[in-house]
Design a protein around this motif. Structure first.
Motif, PDB file in Angstrom:
ATOM      1  N   TRP A  60       0.835  -1.205   0.000  1.00 29.11           N
ATOM      2  CA  TRP A  60       0.000   0.000   0.000  1.00 29.11           C
ATOM      3  C   TRP A  60       0.868   1.253   0.000  1.00 29.11           C
ATOM      4  O   TRP A  60       0.622   2.193  -0.767  1.00 29.11           O
ATOM      5  N   HIS A  61       1.889   1.281   0.850  1.00 30.77           N
ATOM      6  CA  HIS A  61       2.744   2.465   0.924  1.00 30.77           C
ATOM      7  C   HIS A  61       3.552   2.663  -0.362  1.00 30.77           C
ATOM      8  O   HIS A  61       3.732   3.796  -0.820  1.00 30.77           O
ATOM      9  N   LEU A  62       4.038   1.572  -0.937  1.00 30.32           N
ATOM     10  CA  LEU A  62       4.769   1.681  -2.204  1.00 30.32           C
ATOM     11  C   LEU A  62       3.858   2.205  -3.312  1.00 30.32           C
ATOM     12  O   LEU A  62       4.246   3.089  -4.086  1.00 30.32           O
ATOM     13  N   THR A  63       2.658   1.659  -3.401  1.00 31.23           N
ATOM     14  CA  THR A  63       1.721   2.081  -4.441  1.00 31.23           C
ATOM     15  C   THR A  63       1.357   3.552  -4.278  1.00 31.23           C
ATOM     16  O   THR A  63       1.338   4.322  -5.245  1.00 31.23           O
ATOM     17  N   ARG A  64       1.105   3.946  -3.053  1.00 32.49           N
ATOM     18  CA  ARG A  64       0.746   5.334  -2.774  1.00 32.49           C
ATOM     19  C   ARG A  64       1.883   6.285  -3.143  1.00 32.49           C
ATOM     20  O   ARG A  64       1.646   7.437  -3.536  1.00 32.49           O
ATOM     21  N   PHE A 113       8.464   3.028   6.211  1.00 31.17           N
ATOM     22  CA  PHE A 113       9.929   3.057   6.172  1.00 31.17           C
ATOM     23  C   PHE A 113      10.478   2.252   5.008  1.00 31.17           C
ATOM     24  O   PHE A 113      11.447   2.654   4.355  1.00 31.17           O
ATOM     25  N   ALA A 114       9.869   1.091   4.747  1.00 32.28           N
ATOM     26  CA  ALA A 114      10.336   0.259   3.635  1.00 32.28           C
ATOM     27  C   ALA A 114      10.140   0.979   2.307  1.00 32.28           C
ATOM     28  O   ALA A 114      11.023   0.960   1.437  1.00 32.28           O
ATOM     29  N   ALA A 115       8.998   1.614   2.124  1.00 37.18           N
ATOM     30  CA  ALA A 115       8.740   2.336   0.868  1.00 37.18           C
ATOM     31  C   ALA A 115       9.767   3.447   0.658  1.00 37.18           C
ATOM     32  O   ALA A 115      10.290   3.633  -0.445  1.00 37.18           O
ATOM     33  N   ARG A 116      10.070   4.176   1.717  1.00 34.36           N
ATOM     34  CA  ARG A 116      11.062   5.247   1.595  1.00 34.36           C
ATOM     35  C   ARG A 116      12.444   4.694   1.266  1.00 34.36           C
ATOM     36  O   ARG A 116      13.175   5.261   0.444  1.00 34.36           O
ATOM     37  N   GLU A 117      12.811   3.597   1.915  1.00 30.77           N
ATOM     38  CA  GLU A 117      14.140   3.047   1.672  1.00 30.77           C
ATOM     39  C   GLU A 117      14.249   2.474   0.268  1.00 30.77           C
ATOM     40  O   GLU A 117      15.269   2.643  -0.418  1.00 30.77           O
ATOM     41  N   ILE A 118      13.211   1.792  -0.188  1.00 27.95           N
ATOM     42  CA  ILE A 118      13.235   1.173  -1.512  1.00 27.95           C
ATOM     43  C   ILE A 118      13.222   2.232  -2.617  1.00 27.95           C
ATOM     44  O   ILE A 118      13.948   2.123  -3.605  1.00 27.95           O
ATOM     45  N   LEU A 119      12.416   3.268  -2.444  1.00 29.16           N
ATOM     46  CA  LEU A 119      12.237   4.247  -3.520  1.00 29.16           C
ATOM     47  C   LEU A 119      13.208   5.413  -3.446  1.00 29.16           C
ATOM     48  O   LEU A 119      13.550   5.992  -4.478  1.00 29.16           O
ATOM     49  N   GLU A 120      13.645   5.761  -2.244  1.00 26.70           N
ATOM     50  CA  GLU A 120      14.465   6.961  -2.093  1.00 26.70           C
ATOM     51  C   GLU A 120      15.846   6.682  -1.506  1.00 26.70           C
ATOM     52  O   GLU A 120      16.672   7.598  -1.416  1.00 26.70           O
ATOM     53  N   GLY A 121      16.075   5.434  -1.072  1.00 32.58           N
ATOM     54  CA  GLY A 121      17.358   5.112  -0.467  1.00 32.58           C
ATOM     55  C   GLY A 121      17.529   5.664   0.931  1.00 32.58           C
ATOM     56  O   GLY A 121      18.643   5.700   1.467  1.00 32.58           O
ATOM     57  N   GLU A 122      16.433   6.086   1.548  1.00 28.54           N
ATOM     58  CA  GLU A 122      16.476   6.707   2.874  1.00 28.54           C
ATOM     59  C   GLU A 122      16.067   5.689   3.930  1.00 28.54           C
ATOM     60  O   GLU A 122      14.921   5.237   3.965  1.00 28.54           O
ATOM     61  N   ARG A 123      17.021   5.300   4.797  1.00 28.08           N
ATOM     62  CA  ARG A 123      16.731   4.334   5.860  1.00 28.08           C
ATOM     63  C   ARG A 123      16.466   5.087   7.162  1.00 28.08           C
ATOM     64  O   ARG A 123      17.303   5.862   7.630  1.00 28.08           O
ATOM     65  N   ASP A 124      15.309   4.835   7.760  1.00 25.52           N
ATOM     66  CA  ASP A 124      14.972   5.510   8.995  1.00 25.52           C
ATOM     67  C   ASP A 124      15.884   5.043  10.124  1.00 25.52           C
ATOM     68  O   ASP A 124      16.194   3.854  10.240  1.00 25.52           O
ATOM     69  N   ALA A 125      16.308   5.962  10.963  1.00 26.29           N
ATOM     70  CA  ALA A 125      17.224   5.648  12.051  1.00 26.29           C
ATOM     71  C   ALA A 125      16.637   4.619  13.016  1.00 26.29           C
ATOM     72  O   ALA A 125      17.389   3.858  13.646  1.00 26.29           O
ATOM     73  N   LEU A 126      15.318   4.571  13.138  1.00 22.49           N
ATOM     74  CA  LEU A 126      14.698   3.603  14.044  1.00 22.49           C
ATOM     75  C   LEU A 126      14.923   2.156  13.601  1.00 22.49           C
ATOM     76  O   LEU A 126      14.793   1.228  14.403  1.00 22.49           O
ATOM     77  N   LEU A 127      15.268   1.959  12.318  1.00 21.69           N
ATOM     78  CA  LEU A 127      15.504   0.609  11.803  1.00 21.69           C
ATOM     79  C   LEU A 127      16.952   0.161  11.959  1.00 21.69           C
ATOM     80  O   LEU A 127      17.273  -0.994  11.649  1.00 21.69           O
ATOM     81  N   ALA A 128      17.813   1.029  12.460  1.00 23.24           N
ATOM     82  CA  ALA A 128      19.243   0.723  12.499  1.00 23.24           C
ATOM     83  C   ALA A 128      19.583  -0.621  13.143  1.00 23.24           C
ATOM     84  O   ALA A 128      20.441  -1.349  12.630  1.00 23.24           O
ATOM     85  N   PRO A 129      18.946  -1.022  14.237  1.00 16.82           N
ATOM     86  CA  PRO A 129      19.330  -2.302  14.855  1.00 16.82           C
ATOM     87  C   PRO A 129      18.772  -3.539  14.157  1.00 16.82           C
ATOM     88  O   PRO A 129      19.093  -4.653  14.558  1.00 16.82           O
ATOM     89  N   TYR A 130      17.945  -3.363  13.121  1.00 16.64           N
ATOM     90  CA  TYR A 130      17.117  -4.483  12.670  1.00 16.64           C
ATOM     91  C   TYR A 130      17.422  -4.979  11.257  1.00 16.64           C
ATOM     92  O   TYR A 130      16.604  -5.636  10.633  1.00 16.64           O
TER      93      TYR A 130
END
Length: 357
Positions: free
Chosen positions: A21-25, A333-350
């Protein structure tokens, strides 16, 4: 250019649905492929508790709190989601641990209120034996899991996503990059592939030499037939977690993830339902309808796997146990990382890189 990416999402559970949904949007050309009906396999068997409750290190608490906020954003963007901020009562810990949890999480900003027997009875008047002491967290809630996943997928389809029924047999590779998937209907090409297939994720990843260290413990949950309203919110009593669904079913497990079904799941379900019924006033006519046994995709360290596979372009992994709580944040967060290369800092440990491949 990034927004025109062709992305395959494998999995139609709550995580796959949110990512799609987020990717499509965001403008991506999305194809969802799943060998189950919309709603997935583990998602319909979930207790569906949205929370940032006990047992968290602070880094994980911060991710979960953000996800709770993203549920509210998602509900505004997609009105009609079966979401309720009903609050939860918790006394499923020894007194010292309950106090320690309350002190810690209150210091982090979690809205925990200590309540006595009379307050518990006002919050949940149909408890047969209210505890002398419990914690109440008004900001916790539930999302009816399968219905929510279906709503996300249906809206993604309205915005142009393709929803395909089929089995992914392998990840397609070329020159060190994932280029699509082989399916029961043939090859489907893409710029990026997201594995969000729950317990089926390790087998799919293994076709590209990627190891996903996941355990799949079973969890039994009983479901009553629809009944008049007995519960206002979530109840986490000792060895009995229960809530009432939007259609009036009481669902319960010996743990929110469901308990061990044992050697005879039918007998375990009947015994658990008897305990559930005895815990509620006015439940004389409550009847067991069915039980489910869900297999949770639980990474071996207990925390989600979210991010790209290192050393292999074009592959993103989103697999976790706390799918209901985390779904809207993971999708965003996944949509942003996949489309823009931007990884949210909250995902750093995961990321997957924390495990040796």
């Amino acid at each position: 250019m990034a927004a025109s990416k062709q992305v395959i999402v494998i999995g139609a559970g709550i995580i796959g649905a949110s990512v799609a949904w987020h990717l499509t949007r965001a403008g991506a050309q999305v194809t969802v492929i799943a060998d189950s009906a919309p709603g997935g396999v583990a998602t319909p068997n979930s207790f569906a508790w949205i929370n940032a409750s006990w047992g968290n290190p602070e880094t994980y608490f911060r991710l979960r709190i953000r996800a709770m906020a993203e549920w509210k954003r998602l509900a505004n963007d997609l009105p009609g989601l079966p979401l309720a901020w009903c609050g939860g009562l918790n006394w499923d810990l020894q007194a010292e641990r309950l106090e320690a949890y309350a002190d810690e999480h209150s210091a982090w900003g979690y809205g925990i209120e200590r309540v006595g027997r009379e307050q518990v009875a006002r919050i949940e008047p149909n408890l047969a034996e209210p505890p002398d002491f419990a914690l109440h967290i008004a900001e916790e809630g539930v999302a009816e899991p399968a219905a929510t996943a279906k709503a996300l997928l249906a809206d993604a389809a309205r915005q142009g996503a393709r929803i395909l029924s089929g089995t992914v047999t392998a990840l397609a590779q070329s020159n060190g990059r994932i280029t699509g998937v082989d399916t029961s209907h043939g090859l489907v090409a893409a710029d990026e592939v997201v594995i969000a297939a729950g317990v089926g994720s390790p087998d799919i990843a293994a076709t590209a030499g990627i190891t996903l260290p996941i355990e799949t413990p079973p969890g039994l949950i009983v479901h009553s037939r629809p009944y008049r309203k007995l519960l206002n919110g979530l109840v986490h009593a000792e060895r009995l977690h229960m809530r009432q669904t939007a259609e009036g079913r009481i669902i319960a497990g010996s743990d929110f993830a469901g308990g061990d079904p044992g050697m005879d799941a039918e007998a375990t379900a009947r015994a658990l339902f008897a305990v559930t019924k005895a815990a509620l006033r006015g439940a004389e006519g409550l009847e067991l309808d069915f039980h489910t046994i869900g297999y949770r995709p639980n990474p071996i360290d207990g925390f989600p796997i979210i991010g790209r596979a290192e050393g292999l372009d074009g592959l993103y992994v989103a697999v976790m146990h706390s799918g209901i709580t985390l779904a809207p944040a993971v999708g965003l967060f996944a949509a942003r990382e996949i489309l823009e290369g931007e990884r949210d800092a909250l995902l750093a440990p995961y990321g997957l890189g924390r495990f040796a491949q």
